[in-house]
Design an enzyme around this catalytic site. Sequence first.
Site, short mmCIF file in Angstrom:
data_model
loop_
_atom_site.label_atom_id
_atom_site.label_comp_id
_atom_site.label_asym_id
_atom_site.label_seq_id
_atom_site.Cartn_x
_atom_site.Cartn_y
_atom_site.Cartn_z
N PHE A 141 66.60 -35.73 16.70
CA PHE A 141 65.87 -36.27 15.56
C PHE A 141 66.89 -36.86 14.60
CE2 PHE A 141 63.59 -35.95 11.50
CZ PHE A 141 62.40 -36.58 11.85
N ASP A 210 68.31 -26.47 17.18
CA ASP A 210 67.17 -26.88 16.36
C ASP A 210 65.90 -26.53 17.15
OD1 ASP A 210 65.02 -28.32 15.21
OD2 ASP A 210 66.36 -29.86 14.43
N TYR A 235 56.10 -25.90 9.74
CA TYR A 235 54.83 -26.61 9.52
C TYR A 235 54.25 -27.22 10.79
CZ TYR A 235 58.34 -30.34 8.93
OH TYR A 235 59.42 -31.18 9.09
N LYS A 236 54.91 -27.04 11.93
CA LYS A 236 54.38 -27.56 13.19
C LYS A 236 53.58 -26.46 13.88
CE LYS A 236 57.85 -31.18 13.99
NZ LYS A 236 58.59 -31.14 12.71
N ARG A 384 52.07 -39.78 21.45
CA ARG A 384 52.41 -38.35 21.53
C ARG A 384 51.15 -37.51 21.32
NH1 ARG A 384 57.07 -35.83 18.13
NH2 ARG A 384 55.47 -36.12 16.56
#
Length: 414
Positions: A141, A210, A235-236, A384
């Site tokens: 990312f 990560d 938050y995922k 996605r």
Amino acid sequence: MSETTTTNTTGSATTTEALRERALKLDAADPLADRRELFALDDGVYLDGNSLGALPAHVPARVQDVLTRQWGELRIRSWEESGWWTAPERIGDRIAPLVGAAAGQIVVGDSTSVNVFKAVVAAARIAGEGRDEILVDATTFPTDGYIAASAARLTGHRIVPVAPADVPAALGPRTAVVLLNQVDYRSGRLHDLPGLTAAVHAAGAVAVWDLCHSAGALPVGLDEHGVDLAVGCTYKYLNGGPGSPAYLYVAERHQAAFDSPLPGWNSHADPFGMTPDYAPVDGSARGRVGTPDIVSMLTLEAALDAWDGVEVDAVRAKSLALTDFFLECVEAYVPAGRVTSVTPAAHAERGSQVALRCDDAESVMRRLIERGIVGDLRRPDVLRFGFTPLYVGFADAERAARVLAEVLAETAGA
């Protein structure tokens, strides 16, 4: 990366009926099916939990208590009486079993980016002198790369971008730190955390992982596999809410040597002594910096209740079954040649999302969302679909594939 192009086998009414029937049977047998009612969902299909998890339905009432009673009535007393001060470590211990860590090694606070900075700089200091290279996942990312580059400038190291599969060959006596994502955010490819961590250690370097796209979706095994430091967002798949605080894992064996580049008053051994010299506290609290974001942090704590009694292995089993079934439905429904899966077929290499390469992906995703199928895209051409096993079912997967096929059929030749 190998790619498998889907083909439209029949697309017939019989096929559709058979897949719908299978979906209903799979949902009926799903041991996690009752978790769905814990979330605030509409009649659409939400497949973007790998960007923002759905709201657990009980959270608003809990947050209301934080605002009206803890803040509104108790005010400053809540730091002690409501446990505000100990929240970063307490909530860290709630997350620990979800990533395979014993208590006392995770502290919650700040953003993933800030925690990446803390972890990479501290790892470089742990590695010691004579090692001046920081290997960074070349597919990472973007922010992780930006932060690592800044950390390298600060510590006098140089960045070496490398594909995760090539890390063992790139390691050497100059390697200090290796920063990797466990799951690729674009493709959903799952990287070999145990094997790569072992290779990093064999080279005498420090491994930083990560976990943003793996925590809450699959077993991580931080302690089991000897990971040194790790970071992740909440938050995922953990459903902590937009901008909910991230977390930092520091293995117990490294805590005494963990030298944070952001030594704030919250991580001082005597935080209220207000002395000019910094003396770090013991344990994972060394990862704290400034005053915690209490409202977001306690929102996350409430959201984690949805995980009570859930085994991560059961989540992983459902995740793989869901993504398998979705890919099967895509193959059955989607017009031949319209999409190509870039998500690995092998379970050992797959996270909890399916990424499909598609012409005009932005327009296709917009039409899907208009029809209640909410995924997202990564420009220029990747659709996605994130599968959160706590609230996504097999009927959702079948419906999403069927609507995708309808949208692609309508846009053929457009």
